[in-house]
Design an enzyme around this catalytic site. Structure first.
Site, PDB file in Angstrom:
ATOM      1  N   GLU A 176      57.864  32.941  27.152  1.00 14.60           N
ATOM      2  CA  GLU A 176      58.992  33.168  26.242  1.00 14.60           C
ATOM      3  C   GLU A 176      58.591  34.160  25.143  1.00 14.60           C
ATOM      4  O   GLU A 176      59.157  35.242  25.032  1.00 14.60           O
ATOM      5  CB  GLU A 176      59.482  31.828  25.645  1.00 14.60           C
ATOM      6  N   GLU A 234      57.606  27.840  33.943  1.00 18.10           N
ATOM      7  CA  GLU A 234      57.888  26.729  33.029  1.00 18.10           C
ATOM      8  C   GLU A 234      58.043  25.431  33.809  1.00 18.10           C
ATOM      9  O   GLU A 234      57.699  24.359  33.319  1.00 18.10           O
ATOM     10  CB  GLU A 234      59.186  26.992  32.232  1.00 18.10           C
ATOM     11  N   GLU A 235      58.552  25.537  35.011  1.00 13.95           N
ATOM     12  CA  GLU A 235      58.894  24.335  35.771  1.00 13.95           C
ATOM     13  C   GLU A 235      57.752  23.776  36.605  1.00 13.95           C
ATOM     14  O   GLU A 235      57.935  22.802  37.331  1.00 13.95           O
ATOM     15  CB  GLU A 235      60.127  24.599  36.651  1.00 13.95           C
ATOM     16  N   ASP A 295      67.374  24.564  36.748  1.00 15.08           N
ATOM     17  CA  ASP A 295      65.994  24.936  36.393  1.00 15.08           C
ATOM     18  C   ASP A 295      65.141  24.939  37.661  1.00 15.08           C
ATOM     19  O   ASP A 295      64.381  25.872  37.936  1.00 15.08           O
ATOM     20  CB  ASP A 295      65.370  23.906  35.423  1.00 15.08           C
ATOM     21  N   ASP A 303      60.222  18.444  28.640  1.00 13.47           N
ATOM     22  CA  ASP A 303      61.644  18.793  28.640  1.00 13.47           C
ATOM     23  C   ASP A 303      62.292  18.240  29.906  1.00 13.47           C
ATOM     24  O   ASP A 303      61.689  18.265  30.973  1.00 13.47           O
ATOM     25  CB  ASP A 303      61.829  20.321  28.704  1.00 13.47           C
ATOM     26  N   ASP A 361      60.153  32.035  32.969  1.00 16.03           N
ATOM     27  CA  ASP A 361      61.029  30.942  32.561  1.00 16.03           C
ATOM     28  C   ASP A 361      62.255  31.159  33.447  1.00 16.03           C
ATOM     29  O   ASP A 361      63.098  32.026  33.158  1.00 16.03           O
ATOM     30  CB  ASP A 361      61.376  31.086  31.071  1.00 16.03           C
ATOM     31  N   LEU A 393      64.944  29.672  34.133  1.00 18.46           N
ATOM     32  CA  LEU A 393      66.275  29.456  33.567  1.00 18.46           C
ATOM     33  C   LEU A 393      66.103  29.101  32.103  1.00 18.46           C
ATOM     34  O   LEU A 393      65.647  28.003  31.779  1.00 18.46           O
ATOM     35  CB  LEU A 393      66.967  28.322  34.355  1.00 18.46           C
ATOM     36  N   ASP A 394      66.396  30.046  31.241  1.00 22.61           N
ATOM     37  CA  ASP A 394      66.287  29.802  29.801  1.00 22.61           C
ATOM     38  C   ASP A 394      67.658  29.441  29.245  1.00 22.61           C
ATOM     39  O   ASP A 394      68.651  30.110  29.556  1.00 22.61           O
ATOM     40  CB  ASP A 394      65.764  31.063  29.095  1.00 22.61           C
TER      41      ASP A 394
END
Ligand code: AHG
Ligand code: MN
Ligand code: MN
Length: 321
Positions: A265, A83-84, A61, A55, A102, A104-105
């Site tokens: 998530e 996530e990052e 993010d 992504d 996560d 920043l979703d």
């Protein structure tokens, strides 16, 4: 911690986890402030890289990931999985907890002034980083999100119901708003990215076809559709007034397990939804009974009002899927 004065305090938060929740809320106030500046502030939506899932990473993010990781260093979080970041990182050697996030979703909604959020999940830490996260979702100690919308709110569960705190802009505190959120057992609202309809499996197509058939179809009700593109915002709507959300597996390459990631998530959202009397499955099997095999591994996700989630499972059973 980013602030000396507590921004949240409630006996519904287990005391051993309170400093972590405090740190998350303190950072989220700063994130909310940055977001609230919109295009008057720094550019947040430009792409700065790519994460391990392929992504695009937006500036916000990366910034929010750094802000949460920094603040959590002074808490009892031992392992931090984001996530990052490709791998989980060690924050506090002596810490007892593993936190997945996560940061920043809903990145695609950053620059359009639509609700976005932060999702987190907490486990007891094990010696190994990966083993702390690759385990059944029902071993979570806490699951929650912060939604940055017209109101900023923390929705969290510690396994005793789903609780909502709203950030009061006057006091600067997250104040208790709802002690036990309840998802209505049924609803007439569904959420799915309909642009993928040609890639769906038979049971998913059959369910959505029947929703679209309205009063004339087997479900005998007219349905309405909502799709925000931020999982946090969809979850918040469903926790508030019911409905069903689907991000199923589909026929596109790379979507064999849908789009959403199990650890930060699907698992926390399933915990929140089940604690509010809803259902959460991969189409038929409860998410809470499943474990990820990799940190960024995906899982198909169907959740919301229990009658609708059960109905989707029945369509899968009927199709032998
Ligand atoms: P993220 O911004 O953390 O990558 O998550 C976005 C997720 C989720 O919020 C949303 O439901 C979904 O991606 C939207 O995906 P599509 O654009 O494929 O519909
Ligand atoms: Mn996300
Ligand atoms: Mn994200």
């Amino acid at each position: 911690m980013t602030s000396q004065t507590p921004v949240i305090s409630s006996d519904l938060i287990p005391s051993e986890l309170a400093p972590i929740i405090e740190a998350l809320c303190a950072v989220s106030k700063d994130v909310a402030k940055i977001i609230a500046k919109g295009s008057l502030g720094q550019s947040l939506a430009h792409q700065v890289g790519e994460n391990s899932d392929g992504d695009g990473q937006k500036a916000l993010d990366v910034l929010s990931d750094e802000m949460f990781a920094e603040a959590l260093k002074s808490t009892s979080v031992r392992w931090y999985a984001s996530e990052e970041q490709e791998d989980a990182v060690l924050l506090n050697e002596a810490g007892a907890y593993a936190l997945a996030i996560d940061p920043l979703d809903g990145s695609s909604n950053i620059d359009v002034n639509v609700s976005i959020g932060t999702i987190f999940s907490i486990y007891a830490a094990k010696d190994e980083a990966e083993a702390s996260f690759l385990r059944p979702a029902n071993e979570q100690l806490a699951g929650g999100y912060i939604v940055y919308g017209p109101a900023t709110a923390l929705v969290v569960t510690f396994g005793k119901g789903t609780v909502q705190f709203v950030l009061n802009p006057d006091s600067g505190l997250f104040e208790l708003a709802e002690e036990a959120m309840q998802i209505p057992a049924t609803s007439k609202e569904f959420a799915i990215n309909a642009s993928n309809f040609r890639h769906w499996t038979k049971p998913v197509s059959a369910f959505i076809d029947d929703c679209l058939a309205g009063v004339d179809g087997p479900l005998e009700k007219n349905y309405n559709m909502r799709w925000v593109g931020s999982l946090v915002a969809e979850t918040h709507r469903i926790l508030t007034r019911g409905g069903i959300f689907l991000y199923p597996r589909d026929g596109r390459s790379g979507y064999e397990n849908g789009r959403l990631r199990m650890v930060y998530e699907c698992a926390p959202m399933a915990f929140l939804v089940e604690q509010a009397q809803g259902g959460a499955t991969d189409g038929k099997t409860p998410i809470m009974d499943q474990a990820a095999d990799t940190l960024h591994g995906r899982a198909p996700l169907v959740f919301g009002s229990s009658e609708l989630v059960d109905r989707v499972a029945a369509y899968h059973d009927k199709a032998g899927a």
